[in-house]
Each structure stands twice: as structure tokens, then as C-alpha cells.
Design an enzyme around this catalytic site. Sequence first.
Site, short mmCIF file in Angstrom:
data_model
loop_
_atom_site.label_atom_id
_atom_site.label_comp_id
_atom_site.label_asym_id
_atom_site.label_seq_id
_atom_site.Cartn_x
_atom_site.Cartn_y
_atom_site.Cartn_z
N ILE A 11 0.84 -1.21 0.00
CA ILE A 11 0.00 0.00 0.00
C ILE A 11 0.88 1.25 0.00
CG2 ILE A 11 -1.93 1.17 1.16
CD1 ILE A 11 -2.65 -1.65 2.32
N TYR A 142 -1.87 -9.14 15.30
CA TYR A 142 -1.72 -8.09 14.28
C TYR A 142 -2.69 -6.95 14.55
CZ TYR A 142 -2.47 -5.66 9.89
OH TYR A 142 -2.64 -4.67 8.96
N LYS A 146 -2.05 -2.92 16.00
CA LYS A 146 -2.55 -1.71 15.31
C LYS A 146 -3.42 -0.89 16.26
CE LYS A 146 -0.87 -2.08 11.09
NZ LYS A 146 -0.16 -1.01 10.38
N PHE A 170 -10.29 -2.25 5.02
CA PHE A 170 -10.87 -3.56 4.85
C PHE A 170 -9.92 -4.33 3.91
CE2 PHE A 170 -14.65 -3.72 7.48
CZ PHE A 170 -14.44 -2.52 8.13
N ASN A 171 -10.38 -5.01 2.85
CA ASN A 171 -9.43 -5.86 2.10
C ASN A 171 -8.82 -5.11 0.92
OD1 ASN A 171 -11.02 -7.69 3.79
ND2 ASN A 171 -9.85 -9.28 2.74
N LEU A 191 -6.34 -13.62 -0.80
CA LEU A 191 -7.20 -14.37 -1.71
C LEU A 191 -6.98 -14.02 -3.19
CD1 LEU A 191 -9.58 -16.33 -2.10
CD2 LEU A 191 -11.12 -14.36 -1.89
N ARG A 283 -10.11 -21.47 7.94
CA ARG A 283 -8.82 -20.97 8.44
C ARG A 283 -9.10 -20.34 9.81
NH1 ARG A 283 -5.80 -16.43 4.82
NH2 ARG A 283 -7.44 -15.14 5.70
N1 UDP Z 1 -9.14 -17.32 1.52
C1 UDP Z 1 -9.34 -18.57 0.94
N2 UDP Z 1 -8.27 -19.19 0.34
C2 UDP Z 1 -7.01 -18.63 0.31
C3 UDP Z 1 -6.83 -17.34 0.90
C4 UDP Z 1 -7.91 -16.73 1.50
O1 UDP Z 1 -10.44 -19.11 0.95
O2 UDP Z 1 -6.08 -19.26 -0.22
C5 UDP Z 1 -10.28 -16.64 2.15
C6 UDP Z 1 -10.03 -16.31 3.62
O3 UDP Z 1 -10.41 -17.40 4.43
C7 UDP Z 1 -10.93 -15.07 3.81
C8 UDP Z 1 -10.94 -14.40 2.43
O4 UDP Z 1 -10.48 -15.40 1.52
O5 UDP Z 1 -12.24 -15.48 4.11
C9 UDP Z 1 -10.02 -13.21 2.36
O6 UDP Z 1 -8.76 -13.58 2.89
P1 UDP Z 1 -7.47 -12.67 2.80
O7 UDP Z 1 -6.34 -13.42 3.43
O8 UDP Z 1 -7.29 -12.21 1.38
O9 UDP Z 1 -7.83 -11.37 3.65
P2 UDP Z 1 -8.33 -11.20 5.17
O10 UDP Z 1 -9.83 -11.05 5.07
O11 UDP Z 1 -7.89 -12.38 5.95
O12 UDP Z 1 -7.69 -9.94 5.59
#
Ligand code: UDP
Length: 323
Positions: A11, A142, A146, A170-171, A191, A283
Site C-alpha cells: 500500500i 496483528y 494496530k 478492509f481488504n 485471496l 482458516r
Molecule cells: N481465503 C481462501 N483461500 C485462500 C486465501 C484466502 O479461501 O487461499 C479466504 C479467507 O479465508 C478469507 C478471504 O479469503 O475469508 C479473504 O482472505 P485474505 O487473506 O485475502 O484477507 P483477510 O480477510 O484475511 O484480511
Amino acid sequence: MILVTGGAGYIGSHTVAELLRTGVPESDIIIADNLSTGHKESVLGGKLCVGDLRDSEFVSKLFKENDIDSVIHFAAFSQVGESVVNPLKYYENNVQLSINLVRHMVDAGVKKLVFSSTAAVYGEPKNIPINETDPCIPTNPYGQTKLAVEGLLKWADNAYGLKYIALRYFNAAGALESGEIGERHDPETHLIPIVLQAANGERDCIKVFGTDYPTPDGTCVRDYIHVTDLASSHIAALKRLKDIGESGIYNLGNGAGFSVKQVIDVCRQVTNRDIPVELAERRAGDPATLVASNQKAMAELNLKFRYASLESIIQTAWNFHGN
Ligand code: UDP
């Protein structure tokens, strides 16, 4: 001059690119990064100073030798899973370097700081969409580090008049339109880059973490925001600090949620490739749904996002990851 800490990261480097695009001269931008997770090729302009922000001498020199009047602070470790396994690494880095930075800002009389915070400060949300006034109960170190820095900033404002804006992202997703820079974490855990690596052949498949969440299709829902829109929000926050001089906390998201399955479908459309999927276990620590209320940021920071649709966000990421 503007000091951008962590300006070689994902970022941070897009924010430096946006500062340059909006006409800030290179001579007014100084980047401090230890390159532990950042890449020096991602810094498209300005003066890069390589060093550790926990090192008092390094930071003192930064403020002595440069006419810094404001700081955009990104430097931090940002892997949620790693933070659970190694919390000391996160406290020692994210909190200590921020203490050192604020200490030297106070000593040098620098009173404007935009802080890179995260939706992870909320933990498991009570309400969707999430408001800035909702409870903050992080579920991982984490997010907790913050939140600790947000607390430090609040009290630094109270005691020393240091004005700050904390942006809870957010993402973050996407890449510079040109594909010149983009998201490069090692190892990659996010993701969209992982789905695109499954599309470009770098991976065999994408594992969907959990299909039994209380969401419409059973997979987790997230609010994706383009990294350039995040970048321009930091510049808008700095402008607000200059014009109005009031500290504040803002969510940054598009305000719309997409499930993991929806993200994969949009990636299939954008790339026109087959993307093999494997259904996997949940996860640890993933909340079912995270969607921002962005009304406060839109109104008070005067934001206009360039990438409102998930397609447009993923298209820019594919410009970077595609082959
Ligand atoms: N996710 C997934 N497979 C992957 C990586 C992430 O299904 O290989 C899912 C993860 O469980 C979450 C969403 O994608 O629900 C977004 O995950 P990411 O790690 O990108 O961002 P976060 O929301 O954890 O900050």
C-alpha cells in the site's frame, strides 16, 4: 516534505505512486523502509532511505536532515497468521517502531500523521456494516498491535497536540493500472493474488477456506477496496489534517461484500481461464463477514473511489499477475 514509512510495501508504494501522479514533487517525498518485506523496485520516485524505524539514530537523522512536516505511516508486519504464531515479532516491530517514530515526531515538532490501521481491530463484528464506533476486540496480535498504536496516537494528541488520522482498511486489492507495481507478499496469503496465481499456472488450485459459514453461499464475505483508492484516501486524510487539523478514525472499504466463491467467479470472467478449486477447512480466526460502513470517510474526507466494481479491481490485479 512528506515521510512515508513502509513506502516500499504494497500500500505504501501505491501511495508514493499516487503522490507523484497528483503532482507532489519527488524532492518532497522521503521513504523510510528496511526492505524486510518491501521491494525497492516498487518505489517509483522520491528519496528512499533504507533503515530500521526502531533504530533511534536512523529516525533522528531522518528528521534532522530532512524538512519533514507530515508522516504517512505504513511500516509494519501484516500477516495475521504469522502474528498468532509469533506475537513478540509483531509487538517488537509494529509497536516499538511506532513509539520511536512518534517520539521523534514530538521532538522535531512534526504534528501530522496518517496511520495505516486495519479492520482487524474490530475482531468478530457485532454489526454489519461495521461503524467506527463499534467495539474493538481484536482476535489476533496483528489487529491488537494496530489498536495499540491507535491508542498511543490518541494520547499523543492529548499530550502533545499531534494530530492523526487512523485509516482502518478492509481488504486491499488490485494494482497500479499500468501493472508496473502490485501485490507481492512472500509467502502470499491473500485471496485475490492466490486465485490469479491459480489462473496463471503458478499454483495448481485455490483452496476455499470454509464452506459452512452463515453467509449466502457458505464462504466468507469481505469488502474489497482498490489499493489506489486506499492511496488517494491517505492523501485526502493528510489534506484534512492540514485544512481542519482534527484527529479522527475512518473505515476504508467500498461498503459492499463479496464471498470467496464470488471472487473466484469474477476472476474466471476477467481472466477467461479455468481456475481449479479445492474445498478446504476453515482458516483459524476468520470472521464470517466483514463489510465497512464507509459513510464517515466518504463525507469527511471527500472521497471518490475510482474502482467501485470488483471486476475493475480484479482487472488491475490481473494486469499485474497475468501472463
Ligand atoms: N481465503 C481462501 N483461500 C485462500 C486465501 C484466502 O479461501 O487461499 C479466504 C479467507 O479465508 C478469507 C478471504 O479469503 O475469508 C479473504 O482472505 P485474505 O487473506 O485475502 O484477507 P483477510 O480477510 O484475511 O484480511
